[in-house]
Design an enzyme around this catalytic site. Structure first.
Site, short mmCIF file in Angstrom:
data_model
loop_
_atom_site.label_atom_id
_atom_site.label_comp_id
_atom_site.label_asym_id
_atom_site.label_seq_id
_atom_site.Cartn_x
_atom_site.Cartn_y
_atom_site.Cartn_z
N ASP A 116 37.71 9.10 -2.94
CA ASP A 116 36.52 8.69 -2.20
C ASP A 116 35.30 9.10 -3.04
OD1 ASP A 116 35.07 7.80 0.04
OD2 ASP A 116 35.14 9.74 1.01
N LYS A 153 37.82 4.02 -3.52
CA LYS A 153 36.62 3.38 -2.96
C LYS A 153 35.51 3.56 -3.98
CE LYS A 153 37.36 5.37 1.48
NZ LYS A 153 36.76 6.00 2.66
N PHE A 168 36.36 3.73 6.36
CA PHE A 168 37.30 4.83 6.61
C PHE A 168 38.64 4.20 6.99
CE2 PHE A 168 39.47 8.25 8.74
CZ PHE A 168 39.17 9.33 7.91
N VAL A 169 39.67 4.54 6.23
CA VAL A 169 40.97 3.88 6.45
C VAL A 169 42.03 4.85 6.96
CG1 VAL A 169 40.58 1.98 4.85
CG2 VAL A 169 41.56 4.12 3.98
P1 5GP Z 1 36.87 12.97 -1.97
O1 5GP Z 1 36.83 14.39 -2.43
O2 5GP Z 1 37.29 12.00 -3.07
O3 5GP Z 1 35.58 12.56 -1.32
O4 5GP Z 1 37.91 12.89 -0.79
C1 5GP Z 1 39.26 12.84 -0.99
C2 5GP Z 1 40.03 13.12 0.28
O5 5GP Z 1 39.29 12.77 1.46
C3 5GP Z 1 41.28 12.27 0.31
O6 5GP Z 1 42.36 12.90 -0.35
C4 5GP Z 1 41.51 12.09 1.80
O7 5GP Z 1 42.23 13.20 2.29
C5 5GP Z 1 40.12 12.10 2.39
N1 5GP Z 1 39.62 10.72 2.58
C6 5GP Z 1 38.70 10.07 1.86
N2 5GP Z 1 38.49 8.82 2.32
C7 5GP Z 1 39.33 8.68 3.37
C8 5GP Z 1 39.61 7.58 4.27
O8 5GP Z 1 39.06 6.47 4.21
N3 5GP Z 1 40.55 7.82 5.22
C9 5GP Z 1 41.20 9.01 5.34
N4 5GP Z 1 42.10 9.12 6.32
N5 5GP Z 1 40.97 10.06 4.51
C10 5GP Z 1 40.05 9.88 3.54
#
Ligand code: 5GP
Length: 177
Positions: free
Chosen positions: A104, A132, A153-154
């Site tokens: 993300d 994303k 958000f998925v």
């Molecule tokens: P980042 O540090 O890249 O922002 O977030 C990574 C973590 O956030 C992912 O491993 C996941 O656990 C959670 N996450 C990010 N986007 C989503 C989403 O759209 N849906 C869900 N269920 N978890 C997400």
């Protein structure tokens, strides 16, 4: 009154997941031929992806897990990461492939790359099922990516909302009421 969130549009169908994960497994098998491959799954979301991916890897490989918690709100990570469960074994000299459910902002992965990189692996790469790109806050390169998805958000195929919906066989957008 707060009502239950709903399963929205399906972004990646079960058969698309199956097809792409087979391709990724075959590519990884070619790229890591003769290497000492260790898959590092990030709990809990990546478990479903990792177990399907590993069954399409035809070369010897091992698996280990890490659990991390990111400080921040439910939908925004802060980049400050706490290790809840560390790897069982050392990774020095090994060819490590981090298997993530979704990238993300990229902050969690950036932390993991720095942390695991400091342990002296022979190589360190990333295989992410979903990404994303619109949400990215840090420069990151994932060697393997399953699907690029829009900024939604998925849930499903390992991804949760408040620990639910991981069991859906597809990836869908969450519709909050
Ligand atoms: P980042 O540090 O890249 O922002 O977030 C990574 C973590 O956030 C992912 O491993 C996941 O656990 C959670 N996450 C990010 N986007 C989503 C989403 O759209 N849906 C869900 N269920 N978890 C997400």
């Amino acid at each position: 009154m707060q009502t239950e969130p709903e399963i929205g549009e399906i972004l990646v169908q079960a058969d698309q997941l199956k097809h792409r994960i087979k391709e990724l497994g075959e590519q990884i098998s070619l790229d890591y031929e003769g290497k000492d491959l260790l898959l590092v799954g990030v709990l809990k979301g990546a478990v479903f992806f990792l177990s399907d991916l590993m069954r399409h890897i035809s070369i010897p490989c091992e698996v280990d897990f890490m659990a991390v918690a990111s400080y921040g709100s439910a939908t925004d990570s802060s980049g400050v990461v706490r290790i809840l469960k560390d790897l069982d074994a050392a990774i020095e000299g090994r060819d490590v492939l981090i298997v993530e459910d979704i990238v993300d902002s990229g902050l969690t992965l950036k932390y993991l790359l720095r942390n695991l990189g400091a342990r002296g692996p022979a190589s360190l790469e990333v295989c992410a099922l979903l990404t994303k790109p619109e949400r990215r806050k840090v420069e990151l390169r994932s060697r393997y990516v399953g699907f690029e998805i829009p900024n939604k958000f998925v849930i499903g195929y390992g991804l949760d909302f408040a620990e639910r919906y991981r069991n859906l066989p597809y990836v869908a957008a969450l519709v909050e009421q």
